[in-house]
Design an enzyme around this catalytic site. Structure first.
Site, PDB file in Angstrom:
ATOM      1  N   ASN A 210       1.092  -1.160   0.053  1.00 11.94           N
ATOM      2  CA  ASN A 210      -0.216  -0.065  -0.048  1.00 11.94           C
ATOM      3  C   ASN A 210       0.809   1.328  -0.040  1.00 11.94           C
ATOM      4  O   ASN A 210       2.047   1.069   0.086  1.00 11.94           O
ATOM      5  CB  ASN A 210      -0.828  -0.059   1.258  1.00 11.94           C
ATOM      6  CG  ASN A 210      -0.199  -0.012   2.461  1.00 11.94           C
ATOM      7  OD1 ASN A 210       0.328   0.772   2.937  1.00 11.94           O
ATOM      8  ND2 ASN A 210      -0.407  -1.094   3.162  1.00 11.94           N
ATOM      9  N   LYS A 342     -11.492  -3.032  19.459  1.00 13.18           N
ATOM     10  CA  LYS A 342     -10.167  -3.373  19.661  1.00 13.18           C
ATOM     11  C   LYS A 342      -9.675  -2.880  21.045  1.00 13.18           C
ATOM     12  O   LYS A 342      -8.434  -3.222  21.484  1.00 13.18           O
ATOM     13  CB  LYS A 342      -9.089  -3.001  18.559  1.00 13.18           C
ATOM     14  CG  LYS A 342      -9.406  -3.176  17.035  1.00 13.18           C
ATOM     15  CD  LYS A 342      -8.242  -3.093  16.200  1.00 13.18           C
ATOM     16  CE  LYS A 342      -8.788  -3.096  15.000  1.00 13.18           C
ATOM     17  NZ  LYS A 342      -7.859  -3.249  13.664  1.00 13.18           N
TER      18      LYS A 342
HETATM   19  N1  CTP Z   1      -3.816  -3.142  12.022  1.00 12.58           N
HETATM   20  C1  CTP Z   1      -3.225  -4.377  12.413  1.00 12.58           C
HETATM   21  N2  CTP Z   1      -3.098  -5.436  12.095  1.00 12.58           N
HETATM   22  C2  CTP Z   1      -3.768  -5.853  10.882  1.00 12.58           C
HETATM   23  C3  CTP Z   1      -4.353  -4.540  10.175  1.00 12.58           C
HETATM   24  C4  CTP Z   1      -4.449  -3.312  10.962  1.00 12.58           C
HETATM   25  O1  CTP Z   1      -2.486  -4.117  13.702  1.00 12.58           O
HETATM   26  N3  CTP Z   1      -3.809  -6.805  10.110  1.00 12.58           N
HETATM   27  C5  CTP Z   1      -3.866  -2.073  12.940  1.00 12.58           C
HETATM   28  C6  CTP Z   1      -3.421  -0.639  12.226  1.00 12.58           C
HETATM   29  O2  CTP Z   1      -2.070  -0.673  12.426  1.00 12.58           O
HETATM   30  C7  CTP Z   1      -3.989   0.390  12.744  1.00 12.58           C
HETATM   31  C8  CTP Z   1      -5.406  -0.304  13.037  1.00 12.58           C
HETATM   32  O3  CTP Z   1      -5.377  -1.707  13.238  1.00 12.58           O
HETATM   33  O4  CTP Z   1      -3.419   0.924  13.910  1.00 12.58           O
HETATM   34  C9  CTP Z   1      -6.641   0.068  12.202  1.00 12.58           C
HETATM   35  O5  CTP Z   1      -6.048  -0.325  10.878  1.00 12.58           O
HETATM   36  P1  CTP Z   1      -7.049   0.046   9.625  1.00 12.58           P
HETATM   37  O6  CTP Z   1      -6.357  -0.407   8.293  1.00 12.58           O
HETATM   38  O7  CTP Z   1      -7.527   1.405   9.752  1.00 12.58           O
HETATM   39  O8  CTP Z   1      -8.290  -0.799   9.933  1.00 12.58           O
HETATM   40  P2  CTP Z   1      -8.687  -2.503  10.041  1.00 12.58           P
HETATM   41  O9  CTP Z   1      -8.829  -2.825  11.153  1.00 12.58           O
HETATM   42  O10 CTP Z   1      -7.663  -3.213   9.049  1.00 12.58           O
HETATM   43  O11 CTP Z   1     -10.175  -2.360   9.249  1.00 12.58           O
HETATM   44  P3  CTP Z   1     -10.445  -2.089   7.717  1.00 12.58           P
HETATM   45  O12 CTP Z   1      -9.465  -2.293   6.767  1.00 12.58           O
HETATM   46  O13 CTP Z   1     -11.581  -2.737   7.389  1.00 12.58           O
HETATM   47  O14 CTP Z   1     -10.743  -0.309   7.668  1.00 12.58           O
END
Ligand code: CTP
Length: 411
Positions: A210, A342
């Protein structure tokens, strides 16, 4: 330690007097420099009395007995002696001159002549603040590493309401202390920061990733270190220069990031999860390079582990966990859901579709969300300033934790 305080012409010039006192409270020796216009608002005598030093107003001082050359040399010596230069208030005119390297008085000459870090606290009429010229000049300064202490919103001397009022002297002083490494409110904490993207292998030469640059996480690591914390930075691949003085562990995939975070979790008292971790990875990485002749591949994806959710489940008492949310729509609803799902102490939400926010830029526009329902929307600011605001909240939450533990309750 000596710092220079530049005062330029504005109704807020009188607030610089309070700033002198706050800087002195931390043992700093303050050399005040004033522009000609500033002297229309407040006299050099006020600052001379407060600082205990002759105020520098001109390149060639109206020096008592000294020749012009002598006084110019004496003045320029200030450039070598100071550990930081703070300009408060900084007018639109001064910002423009500094952004363009114009040195037509002592204050602007000092900006060019010194290698000390520069901090500016702008104050002006709201229209001047919002003007594209001012905003572009600020952008130039930020990119050059100048710390900008954004003005507050409120009633302005010109009778208008909006952004442009000088930030509080306390806020400006904190920015100076942070720059000098004098604000040590995270001493004793071990801060684990995750940053950057992850790369999920598709075959031996391709991956899914990404646009994360790691800049927000690196800014958090830098700001935590400056405030006295021991910092462990777990970073995905990024060309961003890592901050000095932190322990850096480079990882590539979500799986590696998870393993590295778990390996250090026991040491961490604060976890800041700024990484843009992949949510899905190819279920199987093709061992060689997928060839065109094989036809368009159909890639099956499988979920990765949600690291943040996993560490929040295993959290130790008094371990403080901050998550980030990157959203492109329904920012607050989605981010609030993440905060609760979370079980975080703080969630930093940012709408990555906005200009000046999110991926690969030096600024960010975030809203801080708290479990008790409070929300703080911050204006657009540099990622280092966002980091500093996030850490202010960490320090606040830490105080609450302390209170709860002393009272025997759960945090
Ligand atoms: N995060 C994580 N591990 C993952 C995905 C996300 O630890 N596999 C953490 C990111 O570092 C961030 C938070 O979760 O602090 C939110 O990440 P985000 O990508 O905004 O959300 P997701 O929980 O992945 O949900 P979505 O992609 O559906 O928005």
């Amino acid at each position: 330690m000596r710092v220079a305080l530049g005062v330029s012409g504005g109704i807020a010039a009188y607030k610089a007097a309070e700033l002198v006192r706050l800087l002195q409270d931390k043992g700093l020796d303050v050399q005040v420099v004033m522009t000609r216009h500033a002297r229309e608002f407040i006299t050099p005598l006020t600052f001379a009395a407060l600082s205990g030093h002759k105020v520098i107003t001109d390149m060639f001082g109206e020096a008592q007995g000294a020749s012009n050359v002598e006084s110019a040399i004496e003045h320029i010596a200030v450039a070598q002696e100071i550990a930081a230069f703070v300009i408060a208030p900084a007018t639109a005119n001064v910002l423009a001159k500094v952004a363009h390297g114009i040195a037509d008085d002592f204050l602007t000459t000092l900006c060019l002549a010194t290698k000390a870090p520069l901090i500016v606290a702008p104050a002006m009429n709201v229209n001047m603040w919002e003007h594209a010229a001012t905003q572009q000049n600020l952008e130039v300064l930020r990119i050059r590493g100048v710390r900008v202490v954004n003005p507050d919103e409120g009633y302005l001397a010109c009778g208008m309401t909006g952004a442009g009022r000088l930030a509080s002297p306390q806020c400006i002083a904190q920015a100076v202390f942070e720059t000098l490494g004098l604000r040590q409110d995270l001493a004793g904490e071990t801060v684990l920061v995750t940053a950057g993207p992850t790369e999920e292998l598709l075959d031996s030469v391709r991956y899914l990733s990404n646009r994360s640059s790691g800049k927000m996480g690196y800014a958090l690591a830098e700001a935590s270190r400056r405030r006295g914390a021991r910092v462990l930075l777990v970073s995905g691949p990024t060309p961003t220069e890592p901050p000095a003085g932190v322990r850096l562990e480079r990882v590539r995939t979500a799986e590696e990031m998870a393993q590295t975070v778990f390996a250090h979790l026991a040491e961490a008292t604060v976890v800041l999860m700024a990484a843009a971790v992949a949510d899905f990875r190819p279920a199987e990485a093709y061992p060689g390079k997928i060839k065109k002749q094989q036809g368009a591949p159909v890639v099956k994806l499988e979920p990765t582990l949600d690291i943040l959710a996993a560490i929040a489940r295993r959290r130790r008492e008094n371990q403080l966990i901050v998550g980030f949310a990157a959203e492109t729509e329904h920012l607050l609803t989605n981010a609030t859901a993440k905060l609760h799902a979370k079980r975080l102490d703080l969630l930093v939400a940012n709408d990555v579709s906005q200009e000046g926010a999110g991926f690969d830029v030096d600024t960010n526009i975030v809203t801080l969300l708290f479990p008790d329902g409070r929300k703080k929307a911050l204006e657009k600011m540099s990622k280092l300033d966002v980091a500093s605001r996030v850490l202010d909240e960490v320090v606040e939450i830490r105080k609450q934790f302390g209170r709860h533990s002393r009272e025997g309750g759960n945090p």
